[in-house]
Every structure is written in C-alpha cells, then in structure tokens.
Design a protein around this motif. Structure first.
Motif, PDB file in Angstrom:
ATOM      1  N   GLU A  64       0.829  -1.205   0.000  1.00  0.00           N
ATOM      2  CA  GLU A  64       0.000   0.000   0.000  1.00  0.00           C
ATOM      3  C   GLU A  64       0.862   1.253   0.000  1.00  0.00           C
ATOM      4  OE1 GLU A  64      -3.368  -0.032   2.759  1.00  0.00           O
ATOM      5  OE2 GLU A  64      -3.102  -2.179   2.941  1.00  0.00           O
ATOM      6  N   ALA A  65       2.160   1.086   0.359  1.00  0.00           N
ATOM      7  CA  ALA A  65       3.058   2.252   0.375  1.00  0.00           C
ATOM      8  C   ALA A  65       3.579   2.586  -1.021  1.00  0.00           C
ATOM      9  CB  ALA A  65       4.224   1.991   1.309  1.00  0.00           C
ATOM     10  N   ARG A  66       3.280   1.683  -1.982  1.00  0.00           N
ATOM     11  CA  ARG A  66       3.642   1.904  -3.386  1.00  0.00           C
ATOM     12  C   ARG A  66       5.138   1.978  -3.664  1.00  0.00           C
ATOM     13  NH1 ARG A  66       0.174  -0.527  -6.050  1.00  0.00           N
ATOM     14  NH2 ARG A  66      -1.737  -0.414  -4.921  1.00  0.00           N
ATOM     15  N   ALA A  67       5.568   2.934  -4.508  1.00  0.00           N
ATOM     16  CA  ALA A  67       6.875   2.886  -5.168  1.00  0.00           C
ATOM     17  C   ALA A  67       8.061   2.586  -4.263  1.00  0.00           C
ATOM     18  CB  ALA A  67       7.112   4.187  -5.911  1.00  0.00           C
ATOM     19  N   ALA A  68       8.218   3.357  -3.188  1.00  0.00           N
ATOM     20  CA  ALA A  68       9.418   3.208  -2.356  1.00  0.00           C
ATOM     21  C   ALA A  68       9.512   1.801  -1.785  1.00  0.00           C
ATOM     22  CB  ALA A  68       9.399   4.234  -1.230  1.00  0.00           C
ATOM     23  N   TRP A  69       8.385   1.304  -1.298  1.00  0.00           N
ATOM     24  CA  TRP A  69       8.376  -0.032  -0.715  1.00  0.00           C
ATOM     25  C   TRP A  69       8.621  -1.099  -1.778  1.00  0.00           C
ATOM     26  CZ3 TRP A  69       9.228  -2.281   3.638  1.00  0.00           C
ATOM     27  CH2 TRP A  69       8.843  -3.599   3.832  1.00  0.00           C
ATOM     28  N   MET A  70       8.128  -0.842  -2.982  1.00  0.00           N
ATOM     29  CA  MET A  70       8.318  -1.797  -4.075  1.00  0.00           C
ATOM     30  C   MET A  70       9.813  -1.993  -4.342  1.00  0.00           C
ATOM     31  SD  MET A  70       7.028  -1.519  -8.002  1.00  0.00           S
ATOM     32  CE  MET A  70       8.300  -0.354  -8.448  1.00  0.00           C
ATOM     33  N   TRP A  71      10.575  -0.890  -4.378  1.00  0.00           N
ATOM     34  CA  TRP A  71      12.006  -1.001  -4.649  1.00  0.00           C
ATOM     35  C   TRP A  71      12.712  -1.722  -3.504  1.00  0.00           C
ATOM     36  CZ3 TRP A  71      13.238  -0.774  -9.375  1.00  0.00           C
ATOM     37  CH2 TRP A  71      12.597   0.104 -10.246  1.00  0.00           C
ATOM     38  N   PHE A  72      12.303  -1.408  -2.282  1.00  0.00           N
ATOM     39  CA  PHE A  72      12.918  -2.064  -1.133  1.00  0.00           C
ATOM     40  C   PHE A  72      12.592  -3.562  -1.141  1.00  0.00           C
ATOM     41  CE2 PHE A  72      13.292  -3.174   3.427  1.00  0.00           C
ATOM     42  CZ  PHE A  72      14.625  -2.841   3.585  1.00  0.00           C
ATOM     43  N   SER A  73      11.354  -3.899  -1.528  1.00  0.00           N
ATOM     44  CA  SER A  73      10.956  -5.310  -1.613  1.00  0.00           C
ATOM     45  C   SER A  73      11.766  -6.042  -2.680  1.00  0.00           C
ATOM     46  CB  SER A  73       9.468  -5.436  -1.949  1.00  0.00           C
ATOM     47  OG  SER A  73       8.715  -4.860  -0.949  1.00  0.00           O
ATOM     48  N   ASP A  74      12.013  -5.363  -3.796  1.00  0.00           N
ATOM     49  CA  ASP A  74      12.835  -5.958  -4.858  1.00  0.00           C
ATOM     50  C   ASP A  74      14.238  -6.255  -4.330  1.00  0.00           C
ATOM     51  OD1 ASP A  74      10.757  -5.775  -6.588  1.00  0.00           O
ATOM     52  OD2 ASP A  74      11.536  -4.090  -7.749  1.00  0.00           O
ATOM     53  N   PHE A  75      14.776  -5.292  -3.576  1.00  0.00           N
ATOM     54  CA  PHE A  75      16.104  -5.455  -2.988  1.00  0.00           C
ATOM     55  C   PHE A  75      16.114  -6.665  -2.043  1.00  0.00           C
ATOM     56  CE2 PHE A  75      18.946  -4.116   0.628  1.00  0.00           C
ATOM     57  CZ  PHE A  75      20.135  -4.366  -0.024  1.00  0.00           C
ATOM     58  N   TYR A  76      15.068  -6.762  -1.244  1.00  0.00           N
ATOM     59  CA  TYR A  76      14.942  -7.895  -0.315  1.00  0.00           C
ATOM     60  C   TYR A  76      14.857  -9.218  -1.094  1.00  0.00           C
ATOM     61  CZ  TYR A  76      12.459 -11.159   2.753  1.00  0.00           C
ATOM     62  OH  TYR A  76      12.067 -12.271   3.446  1.00  0.00           O
ATOM     63  N   ALA A  77      14.107  -9.213  -2.189  1.00  0.00           N
ATOM     64  CA  ALA A  77      13.957 -10.431  -2.996  1.00  0.00           C
ATOM     65  C   ALA A  77      15.310 -10.864  -3.563  1.00  0.00           C
ATOM     66  CB  ALA A  77      12.958 -10.187  -4.131  1.00  0.00           C
ATOM     67  N   ILE A  78      16.109  -9.892  -3.983  1.00  0.00           N
ATOM     68  CA  ILE A  78      17.449 -10.220  -4.505  1.00  0.00           C
ATOM     69  C   ILE A  78      18.300 -10.841  -3.395  1.00  0.00           C
ATOM     70  CG2 ILE A  78      19.599  -9.187  -5.372  1.00  0.00           C
ATOM     71  CD1 ILE A  78      17.728  -7.158  -6.875  1.00  0.00           C
ATOM     72  N   LEU A  79      18.191 -10.287  -2.191  1.00  0.00           N
ATOM     73  CA  LEU A  79      18.944 -10.853  -1.059  1.00  0.00           C
ATOM     74  C   LEU A  79      18.486 -12.285  -0.767  1.00  0.00           C
ATOM     75  CD1 LEU A  79      19.137  -7.839   1.438  1.00  0.00           C
ATOM     76  CD2 LEU A  79      20.824  -8.592  -0.240  1.00  0.00           C
ATOM     77  N   LEU A  80      17.178 -12.524  -0.893  1.00  0.00           N
ATOM     78  CA  LEU A  80      16.667 -13.886  -0.665  1.00  0.00           C
ATOM     79  C   LEU A  80      17.227 -14.855  -1.705  1.00  0.00           C
ATOM     80  CD1 LEU A  80      12.865 -13.724   0.292  1.00  0.00           C
ATOM     81  CD2 LEU A  80      14.828 -14.202   1.754  1.00  0.00           C
ATOM     82  N   ILE A  81      17.324 -14.386  -2.950  1.00  0.00           N
ATOM     83  CA  ILE A  81      17.899 -15.232  -4.006  1.00  0.00           C
ATOM     84  C   ILE A  81      19.351 -15.561  -3.646  1.00  0.00           C
ATOM     85  CG2 ILE A  81      18.648 -15.273  -6.434  1.00  0.00           C
ATOM     86  CD1 ILE A  81      16.123 -13.509  -7.024  1.00  0.00           C
ATOM     87  N   TYR A  82      20.072 -14.543  -3.165  1.00  0.00           N
ATOM     88  CA  TYR A  82      21.450 -14.794  -2.750  1.00  0.00           C
ATOM     89  C   TYR A  82      21.497 -15.813  -1.615  1.00  0.00           C
ATOM     90  CZ  TYR A  82      25.948 -14.551  -0.598  1.00  0.00           C
ATOM     91  OH  TYR A  82      27.142 -14.930  -0.052  1.00  0.00           O
ATOM     92  N   LEU A  83      20.622 -15.647  -0.619  1.00  0.00           N
ATOM     93  CA  LEU A  83      20.615 -16.579   0.522  1.00  0.00           C
ATOM     94  C   LEU A  83      20.350 -18.009   0.046  1.00  0.00           C
ATOM     95  CD1 LEU A  83      18.717 -14.615   3.328  1.00  0.00           C
ATOM     96  CD2 LEU A  83      21.158 -15.133   3.200  1.00  0.00           C
ATOM     97  N   ALA A  84      19.408 -18.147  -0.901  1.00  0.00           N
ATOM     98  CA  ALA A  84      19.059 -19.485  -1.398  1.00  0.00           C
ATOM     99  C   ALA A  84      20.243 -20.120  -2.134  1.00  0.00           C
ATOM    100  CB  ALA A  84      17.845 -19.392  -2.319  1.00  0.00           C
ATOM    101  N   VAL A  85      20.842 -19.342  -3.027  1.00  0.00           N
ATOM    102  CA  VAL A  85      21.936 -19.902  -3.839  1.00  0.00           C
ATOM    103  C   VAL A  85      23.174 -20.139  -2.980  1.00  0.00           C
ATOM    104  CG1 VAL A  85      23.453 -19.475  -5.811  1.00  0.00           C
ATOM    105  CG2 VAL A  85      21.033 -18.860  -5.950  1.00  0.00           C
ATOM    106  N   SER A  86      23.500 -19.182  -2.125  1.00  0.00           N
ATOM    107  CA  SER A  86      24.711 -19.317  -1.308  1.00  0.00           C
ATOM    108  C   SER A  86      24.594 -20.476  -0.317  1.00  0.00           C
ATOM    109  CB  SER A  86      25.013 -18.009  -0.568  1.00  0.00           C
ATOM    110  OG  SER A  86      23.973 -17.715   0.339  1.00  0.00           O
ATOM    111  N   ALA A  87      23.361 -20.830   0.055  1.00  0.00           N
ATOM    112  CA  ALA A  87      23.158 -21.946   0.985  1.00  0.00           C
ATOM    113  C   ALA A  87      23.706 -23.251   0.400  1.00  0.00           C
ATOM    114  CB  ALA A  87      21.678 -22.099   1.312  1.00  0.00           C
ATOM    115  N   LEU A  88      23.732 -23.343  -0.934  1.00  0.00           N
ATOM    116  CA  LEU A  88      24.228 -24.562  -1.589  1.00  0.00           C
ATOM    117  C   LEU A  88      25.723 -24.761  -1.332  1.00  0.00           C
ATOM    118  CD1 LEU A  88      22.450 -24.152  -5.053  1.00  0.00           C
ATOM    119  CD2 LEU A  88      21.850 -25.773  -3.239  1.00  0.00           C
ATOM    120  N   PHE A  89      26.408 -23.686  -1.019  1.00  0.00           N
ATOM    121  CA  PHE A  89      27.869 -23.754  -0.862  1.00  0.00           C
ATOM    122  C   PHE A  89      28.321 -23.538   0.588  1.00  0.00           C
ATOM    123  CE2 PHE A  89      26.662 -22.050  -5.007  1.00  0.00           C
ATOM    124  CZ  PHE A  89      27.171 -23.046  -5.836  1.00  0.00           C
TER     125      PHE A  89
END
Lengths: 146, 185
Positions: free
Chosen positions: B128-153
């Motif tokens: 509901e906070a729109r643009a600013a939160w969307m960018w922060f959420s994208d950043f968080y999603a990228i970090l989650l992808i890193y956490l998932a991939v890095s967990a393999l190693f």
C-alpha cells in the motif's frame, strides 16, 4: 540489551506508520472533473469512456481486502460502488463516513434476472421481473477526506 | 579470505538483515491467506440494542444527541445516510457506525478497530506504500535469491548438497512443481 531494543524499535515504527497510511491514491482525484453521481448514472453510457470525478460519503468498504467502497449519491437511496482490482488500491474500513473523490470511468455489467434478484435479496428488497444493470466505477485516482 | 569463508560470512550477515523482512512477509502471508476465515486487518464488533425508533423523526440533531446519550457514546455524528428504505446509517467520528432499523426498533452499533501490528504488516505485504516499498521489496527479494543460492555452498563435500541432503533441495523444487502439475489445468 540491544537484542531487546531492536525488535521493540521495529514494532514501534510499524505501529506508528499506521498514522501515515496514505489517503490519496495515484496522486489523488482530479477535482476539476466533478460530476454528481446521479448525473453520471443518468448518462451511464457516455461516461464509460469519458473520465469524471465523483464525490460521495463512503457508506461501505470491502472488509477483507479493501478492494471496493460504496459511495452515497446526491440522490436518496442511490449508491455507486467504486471497484478496483485486488491490490491496485486498498481502501481502509475506517474510511466509512468520510468523503471520497474518485476519478475514473463507469463500467456497465448487465445482470441476469437470477443475479438481479440474488442481489436484491441480499439488500432485503422485493424481487423484480426484469433483469437490472450493475454499475461499477473504475477509478484511476482517489482522495479520501475526513 | 577464501571464497568459501566469504560466502559463509555474507550468508550470515545478509541472513541477519533479512530476519525483519522475512517475519513481515511470513506473518502477513499467513494472515492474508486466511483473510476469509479471520479478518486480520480489522477487529469489527457489533452490538445490538432495542430502542424505540418507529414514529420518531430520526433525521434531526435532537434525535441524534438523544440516541448517543442513550447508547452512552461520547462521540459526534460526521455523516448520515439512508442505505435503503429500511436502514438509516449514522457515521461517528471514532470509526463507529450506527445502523438504525426503525421498523424493528433496533440499533446496531458497529465498531471498527485496526488490529495491532497485523494491519501494518498487511499494509506492507500488499504494497500500500507503493513505489518506495516496491524497490525495497525488490532489494529484499534479490537478497533472498542470494541466501538461497549461497546456501548450496555452505558445507563442502558429501555433508553438503552433494550428499543425501541434496534430496532436501530436490524436495524443495518438487513441491511447487507438483502443485503446478496438479492445479494449473
């Protein structure tokens, strides 16, 4: 100490953010296009393509997802539902009784006789013999004022 | 520092950073999944009162003041509206709505209160906070992808994903794949 303070600060920030929840959506309604709801509904076809701004007291709001709100018309017993796709805008339930302005176009949905009478039954109204038309207002911008 | 140690350090620190956001999305995710069974945004309480309404002119300031006094509500009416021929609504300042049914001599008092914390979490989850939160959420999603991939190693050799624990990774892919196969037709 830090382990306690950090979550408390986070929760505090989230709770305080309640007061900053926006009352305008997509920049707010265009006040230069105001048109009474009764006029809009009298010329429904015209306003399916021509954007206008409607104004009315918020009489009901979708309780679960905030995806619609009902505005009182300038005409007695007449209302118009402002409907968005889930998540496009979220209307707070606390908007009830406030004045809303919505800029957008009208959508016309012909109902079957069965659908018509189901809706009338839900509204505690007598059944009718002819199918009715459902009008929904699709907003692109909204302002809700106290 | 070797890449292995660097990966573990980054995984740990990014993991710490993601705790808050993960809790926000996880808690609100459960709440929104079950919104039809439990309204996690608002607590709505309704109480019914029998009050003589028939024969009274309910569209007056005097009536409204008397009604509020009878209901022991210290509030002001901000708007009023005939919902239909049998239902008159009075909206009070403090998120309270009175439903008046003159034919039944009944007044329903509905009070709406945003739920502590859950409303704010849902506010973030639904963006509901729109643009600013969307960018922060994208950043968080990228970090989650890193956490998932890095967990393999994280663990070398057969004690890691090259051993039996690799089956856990496959199970994690199999679950969403099964849902797509069975439910997407």
């Amino acid at each position: 100490m830090k382990t306690i303070v950090t979550p408390i600060l986070m929760i505090g920030a989230l709770v305080l953010s309640q007061t900053t929840i926006a009352k305008t959506y997509n920049g707010g309604a265009d006040m230069s296009k105001l048109l009474p709801i009764s006029t809009l509904l009298n010329n429904a076809q015209k306003y399916t393509t021509e954007p206008v701004t409607i104004k009315g007291t918020v009489t009901r709001v979708c309780q679960k997802r905030g995806c619609w709100m009902q505005l009182a018309s300038d005409k007695k017993f007449q209302t118009l539902r402002v409907k968005v796709r889930d998540g496009d805008m979220v209307f707070p339930m606390t908007a009830q009784g406030k004045t809303a302005f919505a800029t957008g176009t009208l959508k016309i949905h012909p109902l079957t006789l069965e659908q018509t009478n189901q809706r009338r039954k839900a509204q505690k109204l007598e059944p009718v013999d002819t199918a009715q038309v459902l009008h929904l207002f699709a907003p692109v911008a909204v302002t809700i004022k106290d | 520092m070797s890449w292995f140690k660097l990966n573990r350090s980054l995984h740990r620190d990014i993991g710490y950073f993601c705790i808050g956001m993960t809790l926000v999305f996880a808690i609100s995710g459960i709440a929104l999944n079950h919104i039809h069974q439990f309204n996690s945004n608002y607590q709505v309480t309704r109480t019914s009162h029998t009050i003589t309404l028939s024969g009274l002119d309910i569209e007056t300031d005097h009536f409204e003041a008397t009604l509020l006094a009878t209901l022991q509500l210290e509030d002001k009416v901000k708007a009023r509206f005939w919902q239909d021929q049998t239902t008159y609504k009075l909206f009070l300042e403090e998120d309270t709505t009175l439903y008046l049914y003159p034919e039944q001599n009944e007044v329903l008092v509905e009070q709406v209160e945003p739920r502590f914390l859950l409303r704010q979490l849902n506010f973030l989850h639904l963006n509901e906070a729109r643009a600013a939160w969307m960018w922060f959420s994208d950043f968080y999603a990228i970090l989650l992808i890193y956490l998932a991939v890095s967990a393999l190693f994280m663990v070398k050799g057969k004690r890691g994903v090259l051993g039996p624990r690799g089956l856990l990774v496959l199970a994690g892919f199999a679950a969403p794949a099964a849902f797509i196969i069975f439910y997407s037709h």
